[in-house]
Design an enzyme around this catalytic site. Structure first.
Site, PDB file in Angstrom:
ATOM      1  N   LEU A   1       0.805  -1.215   0.000  1.00 57.46           N
ATOM      2  CA  LEU A   1       0.000   0.000   0.000  1.00 57.46           C
ATOM      3  C   LEU A   1       0.842   1.271   0.000  1.00 57.46           C
ATOM      4  O   LEU A   1       1.906   1.340   0.605  1.00 57.46           O
ATOM      5  CB  LEU A   1      -0.934   0.004   1.216  1.00 57.46           C
ATOM      6  CG  LEU A   1      -1.894  -1.188   1.345  1.00 57.46           C
ATOM      7  CD1 LEU A   1      -2.788  -0.994   2.571  1.00 57.46           C
ATOM      8  CD2 LEU A   1      -2.721  -1.390   0.089  1.00 57.46           C
ATOM      9  N   HIS A   2       0.318   2.277  -0.701  1.00 55.24           N
ATOM     10  CA  HIS A   2       0.948   3.600  -0.740  1.00 55.24           C
ATOM     11  C   HIS A   2      -0.132   4.649  -0.505  1.00 55.24           C
ATOM     12  O   HIS A   2      -1.311   4.310  -0.276  1.00 55.24           O
ATOM     13  CB  HIS A   2       1.687   3.817  -2.064  1.00 55.24           C
ATOM     14  CG  HIS A   2       0.867   3.511  -3.287  1.00 55.24           C
ATOM     15  ND1 HIS A   2      -0.228   4.265  -3.663  1.00 55.24           N
ATOM     16  CD2 HIS A   2       0.961   2.512  -4.206  1.00 55.24           C
ATOM     17  CE1 HIS A   2      -0.751   3.785  -4.767  1.00 55.24           C
ATOM     18  NE2 HIS A   2      -0.059   2.702  -5.117  1.00 55.24           N
ATOM     19  N   ASP A   3       0.244   5.922  -0.584  1.00 52.62           N
ATOM     20  CA  ASP A   3      -0.702   6.992  -0.264  1.00 52.62           C
ATOM     21  C   ASP A   3      -1.905   7.020  -1.203  1.00 52.62           C
ATOM     22  O   ASP A   3      -2.983   7.493  -0.829  1.00 52.62           O
ATOM     23  CB  ASP A   3       0.005   8.352  -0.283  1.00 52.62           C
ATOM     24  CG  ASP A   3       0.886   8.566   0.941  1.00 52.62           C
ATOM     25  OD1 ASP A   3       0.748   7.778   1.906  1.00 52.62           O
ATOM     26  OD2 ASP A   3       1.706   9.506   0.939  1.00 52.62           O
ATOM     27  N   GLY A   4      -1.724   6.528  -2.432  1.00 58.41           N
ATOM     28  CA  GLY A   4      -2.851   6.447  -3.347  1.00 58.41           C
ATOM     29  C   GLY A   4      -3.928   5.519  -2.818  1.00 58.41           C
ATOM     30  O   GLY A   4      -5.121   5.855  -2.820  1.00 58.41           O
ATOM     31  N   HIS A   5      -3.514   4.340  -2.333  1.00 61.46           N
ATOM     32  CA  HIS A   5      -4.465   3.404  -1.731  1.00 61.46           C
ATOM     33  C   HIS A   5      -5.146   4.030  -0.507  1.00 61.46           C
ATOM     34  O   HIS A   5      -6.356   3.881  -0.307  1.00 61.46           O
ATOM     35  CB  HIS A   5      -3.747   2.129  -1.270  1.00 61.46           C
ATOM     36  CG  HIS A   5      -3.190   1.297  -2.382  1.00 61.46           C
ATOM     37  ND1 HIS A   5      -1.841   1.029  -2.495  1.00 61.46           N
ATOM     38  CD2 HIS A   5      -3.787   0.667  -3.417  1.00 61.46           C
ATOM     39  CE1 HIS A   5      -1.649   0.264  -3.543  1.00 61.46           C
ATOM     40  NE2 HIS A   5      -2.802   0.032  -4.131  1.00 61.46           N
TER      41      HIS A   5
ATOM     42  N   GLN B   1      -4.102 -12.635 -13.073  1.00 59.66           N
ATOM     43  CA  GLN B   1      -3.969 -11.444 -13.907  1.00 59.66           C
ATOM     44  C   GLN B   1      -2.519 -11.155 -14.292  1.00 59.66           C
ATOM     45  O   GLN B   1      -2.238 -10.152 -14.935  1.00 59.66           O
ATOM     46  CB  GLN B   1      -4.601 -10.227 -13.227  1.00 59.66           C
ATOM     47  CG  GLN B   1      -3.887  -9.702 -12.003  1.00 59.66           C
ATOM     48  CD  GLN B   1      -4.720  -8.656 -11.295  1.00 59.66           C
ATOM     49  OE1 GLN B   1      -5.774  -8.948 -10.726  1.00 59.66           O
ATOM     50  NE2 GLN B   1      -4.265  -7.409 -11.314  1.00 59.66           N
TER      51      GLN B   1
ATOM     52  N   GLY C   1      -8.355   3.498  -8.407  1.00 56.15           N
ATOM     53  CA  GLY C   1      -7.553   4.630  -8.857  1.00 56.15           C
ATOM     54  C   GLY C   1      -7.560   4.749 -10.370  1.00 56.15           C
ATOM     55  O   GLY C   1      -7.596   3.759 -11.091  1.00 56.15           O
TER      56      GLY C   1
ATOM     57  N   GLN D   1      -8.442  -0.447 -16.772  1.00 57.13           N
ATOM     58  CA  GLN D   1      -9.035  -1.392 -15.820  1.00 57.13           C
ATOM     59  C   GLN D   1     -10.338  -0.824 -15.238  1.00 57.13           C
ATOM     60  O   GLN D   1     -11.326  -1.551 -15.099  1.00 57.13           O
ATOM     61  CB  GLN D   1      -8.046  -1.685 -14.698  1.00 57.13           C
ATOM     62  CG  GLN D   1      -8.619  -2.534 -13.568  1.00 57.13           C
ATOM     63  CD  GLN D   1      -7.599  -2.798 -12.479  1.00 57.13           C
ATOM     64  OE1 GLN D   1      -6.809  -3.715 -12.592  1.00 57.13           O
ATOM     65  NE2 GLN D   1      -7.608  -1.987 -11.440  1.00 57.13           N
TER      66      GLN D   1
ATOM     67  N   MET E   1       2.022   7.060  -8.203  1.00 62.63           N
ATOM     68  CA  MET E   1       2.265   6.093  -7.134  1.00 62.63           C
ATOM     69  C   MET E   1       1.797   4.711  -7.571  1.00 62.63           C
ATOM     70  O   MET E   1       0.720   4.548  -8.135  1.00 62.63           O
ATOM     71  CB  MET E   1       1.539   6.520  -5.860  1.00 62.63           C
ATOM     72  CG  MET E   1       2.164   7.725  -5.201  1.00 62.63           C
ATOM     73  SD  MET E   1       1.445   8.075  -3.587  1.00 62.63           S
ATOM     74  CE  MET E   1       2.448   9.491  -3.103  1.00 62.63           C
TER      75      MET E   1
END
Length: 282
Positions: free
Chosen positions: A33-37, A61, A149, A155, A186
């Site tokens: 996980l990063h700040d986008g998540h 995938q 995102g 997607q 990110m």
């Protein structure tokens, strides 16, 4: 914080909430996980009464076995990051066997042609794997709203199509791309970049930004040639594709129309690490 590893346990826990029509927000991830998540989690918390985040590296995938093997798995660290947002978030971290029940294969999906563009061309079977896992997770969690995102814009469009065609009762919500200070989108794969590579990868967004400016006066073909030549000057980078496409159909822009929205899509390898990005051109 509640952490479930089995879908039967999660379903049992969620059942009374579903029965009482409690709004459930869902953020599906592959971890690292990063700040986008975390921004998706914050939005989900604002808009729903309870929130579930799944952490599952989905094997179906990946069309590249090495990419699957090297994909970062950082569950303990991820849980700590989630706790900085809220201890009320429900984490679903199942095993491959629990999700696929001993039959780790994809279903086949028809997304009305969305799957044949860009990522679909370069990653055979990828969107069958995406559809398989997202459909199963939706069936398990039965969320009211689910958050994705826009970095993975293709997607996002495919999941919207999946929900539409299978009549799955969930609102699919796209959220803005979160970027590093240097503009790099990110991504969990950024963890595999060295400090130097991460700085140099700012070139990707810089080039996208330049392409957006050019698209105001130049054709899609001229912009594409500019992008190709740009990356030819940087041997550390390998451009897999750059495409300007109609946001709705994802088909390449051959001649611009005033009534359509366009977006630039890019995939680049940096030291065999594959990075994607996108930018709206309207």
């Amino acid at each position: 914080m509640l952490i479930f590893n089995k879908q039967t346990d999660l379903k049992a826990y969620l059942f009374p909430f579903l029965a009482s029509k409690t709004t459930i927000g869902f953020v599906p991830t592959m971890g690292a996980l990063h700040d986008g998540h975390l921004s998706l989690l914050r939005k989900a918390l604002q808009e729903n009464e309870i929130v579930v985040m799944s952490i599952f590296v989905n094997p179906t995938q990946f069309n590249n076995a090495e990419d699957l093997e090297k994909y970062p798995r950082t569950l303990e660290r991820d849980v700590k990051k989630i706790a900085t947002i809220s201890n009320k978030i429900i984490v679903f971290a199942p095993s491959v066997d629990d999700i696929y029940e001993g039959n780790t294969v994809s279903e086949s999906f028809d997304y009305d042609g969305l799957e044949h563009q860009m990522e679909g061309k370069h990653r055979p079977g990828h969107f069958d794997g995406v559809g398989t896992i997202v459909k199963r997770l939706f069936e398990i969690v039965q969320p009211t709203n689910s958050y994705f995102g826009e970095k993975d814009f293709q997607q996002l469009q495919i999941i919207k199509k999946l929900v539409q065609k299978y009549k799955i009762p969930v609102n699919v919500i796209g959220c803005p791309i979160h970027r590093e200070k240097n503009g790099l989108a990110m991504s969990s794969r950024n963890e595999r970049l060295s400090v130097t590579e991460k700085e140099e990868a700012a070139l990707i967004f810089k080039t996208l930004t330049a392409s957006k400016k050019m698209f105001g006066t130049k054709s899609a073909n001229e912009v594409s040639n500019f992008v190709k030549k740009t990356f030819e000057n940087y041997p550390k980078f390998s451009l897999e594709y750059f495409q300007i496409a109609d946001e709705a159909t994802l088909k390449p822009c051959l001649r611009r129309s005033k009534n359509k929205k366009y977006r630039a899509f890019i995939a680049v390898f940096v030291n065999n690490i594959r990075l994607i990005d996108t930018i709206s051109l309207n």
